[in-house]
Design a protein around this motif. Structure first.
Motif, PDB file in Angstrom:
ATOM      1  N   GLU A   1      38.977  33.295  52.518  1.00  0.00           N
ATOM      2  CA  GLU A   1      38.311  32.185  51.865  1.00  0.00           C
ATOM      3  C   GLU A   1      39.283  31.356  51.046  1.00  0.00           C
ATOM      4  OE1 GLU A   1      36.171  29.677  51.614  1.00  0.00           O
ATOM      5  OE2 GLU A   1      34.632  31.201  51.920  1.00  0.00           O
TER       6      GLU A   1
ATOM      7  N   ASP B   1      38.867  28.045  48.348  1.00  0.00           N
ATOM      8  CA  ASP B   1      37.846  27.273  47.642  1.00  0.00           C
ATOM      9  C   ASP B   1      38.433  26.771  46.323  1.00  0.00           C
ATOM     10  OD1 ASP B   1      35.416  26.161  46.917  1.00  0.00           O
ATOM     11  OD2 ASP B   1      34.552  28.058  46.215  1.00  0.00           O
TER      12      ASP B   1
ATOM     13  N   GLN C   1      30.022  23.407  52.165  1.00  0.00           N
ATOM     14  CA  GLN C   1      31.133  22.570  51.694  1.00  0.00           C
ATOM     15  C   GLN C   1      30.698  21.724  50.498  1.00  0.00           C
ATOM     16  OE1 GLN C   1      31.613  20.908  55.757  1.00  0.00           O
ATOM     17  NE2 GLN C   1      33.786  21.365  55.513  1.00  0.00           N
TER      18      GLN C   1
ATOM     19  N   ASN D   1      31.484  22.037  47.229  1.00  0.00           N
ATOM     20  CA  ASN D   1      32.572  21.689  46.317  1.00  0.00           C
ATOM     21  C   ASN D   1      33.462  20.602  46.903  1.00  0.00           C
ATOM     22  OD1 ASN D   1      33.444  22.349  43.660  1.00  0.00           O
ATOM     23  ND2 ASN D   1      35.268  23.331  44.501  1.00  0.00           N
TER      24      ASN D   1
ATOM     25  N   ARG E   1      28.764  31.616  50.787  1.00  0.00           N
ATOM     26  CA  ARG E   1      30.211  31.441  50.615  1.00  0.00           C
ATOM     27  C   ARG E   1      30.610  31.459  49.143  1.00  0.00           C
ATOM     28  NH1 ARG E   1      33.556  25.762  51.212  1.00  0.00           N
ATOM     29  NH2 ARG E   1      35.594  26.644  50.696  1.00  0.00           N
ATOM     30  N   TYR E   2      29.767  30.900  48.270  1.00  0.00           N
ATOM     31  CA  TYR E   2      30.145  30.719  46.873  1.00  0.00           C
ATOM     32  C   TYR E   2      30.008  31.988  46.037  1.00  0.00           C
ATOM     33  CZ  TYR E   2      30.580  25.971  48.338  1.00  0.00           C
ATOM     34  OH  TYR E   2      30.987  24.853  49.006  1.00  0.00           O
TER      35      TYR E   2
END
Length: 354
Positions: free
Chosen positions: A26, A28, A140, A142, A184-185
């Motif tokens: 990942e 981010d 997506q 962010n 994902r976060y």
């Protein structure tokens, strides 16, 4: 695949979504947090590991070997509260409900020449209105937020403006309702040791930027918001200034507190401007709409929130729905208003009269 292994993997998926997220490399960020005055830190997830960088002269640089994450220049000007009413604007573009679909957004804006091939503002002195719901569902979020942050700067430098309006999902996330946040976060929240909503708290760059934004604006003779304006607004004799101020003041207020206050309950829920879907019901009538338009002295209202297959005009284009289902991650449309002409901007770059 071995049957026992398949069952074990299924059990892991059901019991621990984060365990699956950890198995994927990942990248981010950045998450820009100000823990103390004049001390600002950018947090990054690089190859599923936490890294930090200091911010020097407002420049946010990503660490080495950290993918293609955005590098940005911070701006205090972007966090100033801007007017909610504009006149004599020659061209406007509006869209809505991106829900973390960064790639679709970029393709649509490039094909419609709102941004250039490098992703920079190309709409000159025009105004762009995003009528809410960047947060939730997609993976997506962010990326979209930082893109919009940079576009906000670029538009102002060109004499234009970006209006990021608050939708119900911005209100939900900033208020701690995380039901629709993409899995994902979980990675960033765990590594930075903050709940997801606090990654956009009042001590963060994006959080401060979002908290400065309006929820409803008027450009020329058009009103823009996420959900819609109901007749209840008129009976309460509300103004744009009062409503926008209350939204900013209470964006992180607990749901219980909002529900206990009659006016705040209306603004944040039910028939309020970020949730209302009345224009799409069989019971709503054109005379009722005309009364609302007259109250604001506008010719039409532009809304998102209620998904359509395309930009759609209702009641002889007095209501225009711009939630074109970008959230599905496949395509989308936008609305262009120039010289009183209403145009659908299609995903392939073509345009059609609305």
């Amino acid at each position: 695949m071995n049957k026992i292994f398949r069952l074990s993997l299924l059990g892991l998926t059901l019991l621990s979504p984060f365990a699956i997220a950890e198995s994927v490399t990942e990248f981010d960020g950045p998450y820009v947090i100000t823990p103390a005055p004049a001390q600002t830190t950018a947090y990054w997830v690089c190859d599923s590991k936490l890294k930090t960088t200091a911010i020097v002269s407002q420049q946010v640089n990503r660490p080495a070997h950290c993918g293609d994450l955005p590098e940005v220049i911070l701006s205090d000007d972007l966090k100033q509260v801007m007017p909610d009413t504009y006149s004599e604007i020659k061209k406007v573009v509006a869209l809505s409900d991106v829900h973390g679909q960064y790639d679709v957004l970029i393709t649509l804006l490039k094909n419609q020449q709102i941004i250039d091939n490098k992703g920079k503002w190309a709409f000159g002195e025009g105004h762009m209105v995003m009528t809410g719901d960047i947060f939730d569902r997609g993976h997506q979020v962010n990326e979209v937020l930082w893109f919009m942050y940079q576009l906000d700067q670029q538009a102002r430098e060109a004499g234009g403006m970006v209006h990021l309006l608050m939708g119900n999902h911005e209100q939900m996330v900033l208020g701690g309702d995380l039901r629709y946040v993409h899995q994902r976060y979980d990675v960033a929240a765990k590594l930075i040791d903050r709940p997801y909503d606090k990654l956009y708290g009042a001590d963060t760059e994006i959080g401060q930027w979002l908290r400065s934004k309006n929820t409803i604006i008027k450009i020329n003779d058009v009103l823009y918001m996420h959900g819609g304006i109901s007749s209840e607004w008129i009976s309460r004799e509300l103004t744009l200034a009062k409503a926008n101020s209350l939204y900013r003041q209470h964006i992180g207020t607990e749901k219980k507190v909002l529900k206990e206050d009659d006016l705040l309950n209306f603004l944040f829920y039910g028939n309020g401007p970020t949730w209302y879907r009345g224009y799409f019901s069989k019971e709503f009538t054109e005379p009722e709409l005309d009364t609302i338009l007259s109250y604001f002295n506008v010719k039409r209202i532009v809304v998102g929130h209620t998904s359509q297959e395309r930009v759609l005009g209702l009641f002889h284009n007095k209501v225009i729905a711009v939630d074109s289902s970008i959230k599905n991650g496949q395509s989308g449309e936008l609305l262009l208003i120039e010289n009183n002409a209403l145009t659908r901007g299609l995903y392939d770059g073509s345009r059609q009269t609305l």
